[in-house]
Design a protein around this motif. Sequence first.
Motif, PDB file in Angstrom:
ATOM      1  N   UNK A 112       0.754  -1.184   0.061  1.00  0.00           N
ATOM      2  CA  UNK A 112      -0.009  -0.013  -0.092  1.00  0.00           C
ATOM      3  C   UNK A 112       0.940   1.150  -0.045  1.00  0.00           C
ATOM      4  N   UNK A 113       0.140   2.597  -0.571  1.00  0.00           N
ATOM      5  CA  UNK A 113       1.072   3.468  -0.811  1.00  0.00           C
ATOM      6  C   UNK A 113       0.592   4.854   0.151  1.00  0.00           C
ATOM      7  N   UNK A 114      -0.508   4.612   0.470  1.00  0.00           N
ATOM      8  CA  UNK A 114      -1.206   5.816   1.348  1.00  0.00           C
ATOM      9  C   UNK A 114      -1.755   5.205   2.453  1.00  0.00           C
ATOM     10  N   UNK A 115      -1.703   5.837   3.643  1.00  0.00           N
ATOM     11  CA  UNK A 115      -2.310   5.310   4.874  1.00  0.00           C
ATOM     12  C   UNK A 115      -3.168   6.673   5.498  1.00  0.00           C
ATOM     13  N   UNK A 116      -4.378   5.996   6.222  1.00  0.00           N
ATOM     14  CA  UNK A 116      -4.964   6.944   7.143  1.00  0.00           C
ATOM     15  C   UNK A 116      -4.290   6.932   8.541  1.00  0.00           C
ATOM     16  N   UNK A 117      -4.828   8.024   9.418  1.00  0.00           N
ATOM     17  CA  UNK A 117      -4.112   8.145  10.621  1.00  0.00           C
ATOM     18  C   UNK A 117      -4.772   7.034  11.731  1.00  0.00           C
ATOM     19  N   UNK A 118      -5.649   6.344  11.460  1.00  0.00           N
ATOM     20  CA  UNK A 118      -6.357   4.869  12.260  1.00  0.00           C
ATOM     21  C   UNK A 118      -7.516   5.539  13.155  1.00  0.00           C
ATOM     22  N   UNK A 119      -8.502   4.650  13.383  1.00  0.00           N
ATOM     23  CA  UNK A 119      -9.545   5.151  14.360  1.00  0.00           C
ATOM     24  C   UNK A 119      -9.656   3.766  15.176  1.00  0.00           C
ATOM     25  N   UNK A 120      -9.782   4.143  16.599  1.00  0.00           N
ATOM     26  CA  UNK A 120      -9.477   2.957  17.700  1.00  0.00           C
ATOM     27  C   UNK A 120     -10.926   2.336  17.688  1.00  0.00           C
ATOM     28  N   UNK A 121     -11.025   1.072  18.018  1.00  0.00           N
ATOM     29  CA  UNK A 121     -11.946  -0.105  18.265  1.00  0.00           C
ATOM     30  C   UNK A 121     -11.754  -0.677  19.431  1.00  0.00           C
ATOM     31  N   UNK A 122     -12.576  -0.596  20.513  1.00  0.00           N
ATOM     32  CA  UNK A 122     -12.431  -1.226  21.625  1.00  0.00           C
ATOM     33  C   UNK A 122     -13.652  -2.013  22.023  1.00  0.00           C
ATOM     34  N   UNK A 123     -13.434  -3.411  22.062  1.00  0.00           N
ATOM     35  CA  UNK A 123     -14.317  -4.117  22.254  1.00  0.00           C
ATOM     36  C   UNK A 123     -14.263  -4.847  23.912  1.00  0.00           C
ATOM     37  N   UNK A 124     -15.340  -4.616  24.547  1.00  0.00           N
ATOM     38  CA  UNK A 124     -15.373  -4.996  25.850  1.00  0.00           C
ATOM     39  C   UNK A 124     -15.916  -6.360  25.949  1.00  0.00           C
ATOM     40  N   UNK A 125     -15.655  -7.211  27.063  1.00  0.00           N
ATOM     41  CA  UNK A 125     -16.128  -8.647  27.239  1.00  0.00           C
ATOM     42  C   UNK A 125     -17.199  -8.313  28.339  1.00  0.00           C
TER      43      UNK A 125
END
Length: 125
Positions: A112-125
């Motif tokens: 891949x050539x380009x990337x975003x900055x990311x988004x956090x996903x948190x899954x609680x049990x």
Amino acid sequence: QVQLVESGGGLVQAGGSLRLSCAASGGTLSNYHMGWFRQAPGKEREFVAHITRSGGSTGYADSVKGRFTVSRDNAKNTVYLQMNSLKPEDTAAYYCAADRFYTGTYYYTRDYDYWGQGTQVTVSS
């Protein structure tokens, strides 16, 4: 040069759903194959899903197959990742990435050539 911005992350209970979006600017998204990756703390960034320029073909990591669905709307310059039946082990920062030229593989970060900055996903049990 295309810029990518992810959104839609958050905190969800196990078994829940989230839809991530990746909006592109500065370029035409239909020129790029797109991928989703994720990275948990202390771990390497790993492939999640891939979709070709037209949306006609998709690919998934075994760990998400049957639970996650990648799609795109080229008219809106946006790619989506629908995540269902989320598990605590899905907790990670999720990144979208754009691939200008397909070189035979799509599950390595180097593809891949380009990337975003990311988004956090948190899954609680």
